[in-house]
Design an enzyme around this catalytic site. Sequence first.
Site, mmCIF file in Angstrom:
data_model
loop_
_atom_site.group_PDB
_atom_site.id
_atom_site.type_symbol
_atom_site.label_atom_id
_atom_site.label_comp_id
_atom_site.label_asym_id
_atom_site.label_seq_id
_atom_site.Cartn_x
_atom_site.Cartn_y
_atom_site.Cartn_z
ATOM 1 N N HIS A 319 3.054 4.737 3.717
ATOM 2 C CA HIS A 319 3.019 4.384 5.132
ATOM 3 C C HIS A 319 3.773 5.440 5.917
ATOM 4 C CE1 HIS A 319 3.422 2.106 8.833
ATOM 5 N NE2 HIS A 319 2.390 1.418 8.393
ATOM 6 N N ASP A 376 -2.083 -3.617 3.383
ATOM 7 C CA ASP A 376 -3.500 -3.600 3.026
ATOM 8 C C ASP A 376 -3.732 -3.757 1.537
ATOM 9 O OD1 ASP A 376 -4.577 -3.296 5.560
ATOM 10 O OD2 ASP A 376 -4.047 -1.190 5.588
#
Length: 456
Positions: A319, A376
């Site tokens: 991320h 996700d």
Amino acid sequence: MKRKKLPKLESEIIDTVSLRRNNTQEEWQLDVRKASIGPDSIDIRRLYGDSKMFTWDPGFTSTASCTSAITYIDGGAGQLLYRGYPIEQLAEHSDYMETCYLLLYGNLPQPEEKEQFVDEITNHTLIHGQLETFYKGFMRGAHPMAIMVGVVGALSAFYHDSTDINDPEQRKLAAHRMIAKMPTIAAYAYQYANGMAFPPPKNKFSYAENLLQMLFSVQSEDYVMNPKIVKAIDRFLILHADHEQNASTSTVRLAASSGANPFACVASGIASLWGPAHGGANEAVLKMLAQIGNKKNIAKYVAKAKDKNDPFRLMGFGHRVYKNFDPRATVMRDSAYEILEELGIKDPRMELAMELEQIALNDDYFKEKNLYPNVDFYSGIILSAIGLPTNMFTPMFAIGRTVGWLAHWKEMFSDPDFKIGRPRQIYVGEPARDYIQMNDRGHTNRPLRFNKFWQR
Ligand code: ACO
């Protein structure tokens, strides 16, 4: 209880920094602006005027593009706050409608405010009959995100009474309409692909219940609600509701900065979200698990992910901001286990995912680069367990994120420093040169240059 006023979007100047160009000995003083929590920022707005130099920051890794009071992320500590409230507390105690209110209006609603807000949203869930016919223009096999970009963009052709961005009532109406209609639009994209009739939204249902019934009910049979699935979907929407200046939100802000209508701006956010490095990752995770196929192949794919010459990445890992853990992933992981247990699903992909998670978490490459599973990685497991195909994962994300896009869109107009977004560049192309007539350009026996042009 006394209600807190929304913080002003101005940030106080608390210091200066000196910038010195060593070979010319020139020096400039730049203000330092204070954040309520998190890093302060160097105000470089006057830099170009004073020094005739730009700053260079591809991907905006060190650039604050605005002041905002909506969402705070501390990537190192794995902290995510909506209007100051920790995401874990909201996921446990709140519901999506309340979270929408919080993000848009700055505080948790009082009972009457919540009731009225839910009522307004519920009354806008239907879409115009003519918009329903719009779906027929799409191929049955079209990706639902493609349909969503088109249909949401087309809302501006249907709801003329909410496109004037200078009218506060129209701004509110546009925002409420989009939050209300997004589940209907996404569910109809799914039903259209299946060749089924469009189930109307029903006012007796909550936001998550309505979404589920529009996705799964058929004309001959109602959808039977499972409270655990309803709760999991409501939580999914809360976890995706906002994430400060991510790619799609920045896209919405940039599109809106020109004064474009709100429906077009949210359509641009949907387009940006679709990319596999952003919201498209939940779909990509399941595709990746299918590609890996078997536990014995994990080592091969982990090696591919580490190979600089191989474009393969472990989807759902890493991320831009979280460098410790993604707090949304922790909640989503628990939710995924709960749903699999509730539905009695022994999904081999879940086992594969858990094995992959363990191997990657213990691998030096992933540890050194702080690559942890993101939200996700687990969300696709839940959506798949409730029966959605992979191409519906990102539309589900888009439904949840719509309120975040709109909260930022609204906030932009309250910002005293609001301007059209217009980044600059370091130009490295040809200096000015004179046009060459066709006959003077010579001939080449080499392969045509433009065929190679599109390679990376
Ligand atoms: N697998 C393998 N290596 C990775 C991964 C990954 N998933 N993610 C990053 N890396 C490596 C990069 O190769 C790079 O290595 P290098 O320093 O040797 O060049 C290093 O880690 C840093 O990667 P960047 O791409 O520079 O990091 P950035 O912050 O720009 O990207 C991103 C973050 C896009 C999320 C990236 O980690 C990624 O592509 N992940 C997979 C896609 C994904 O899951 N996206 C969802 C994000 S969450 C969301 O949008 C809701």
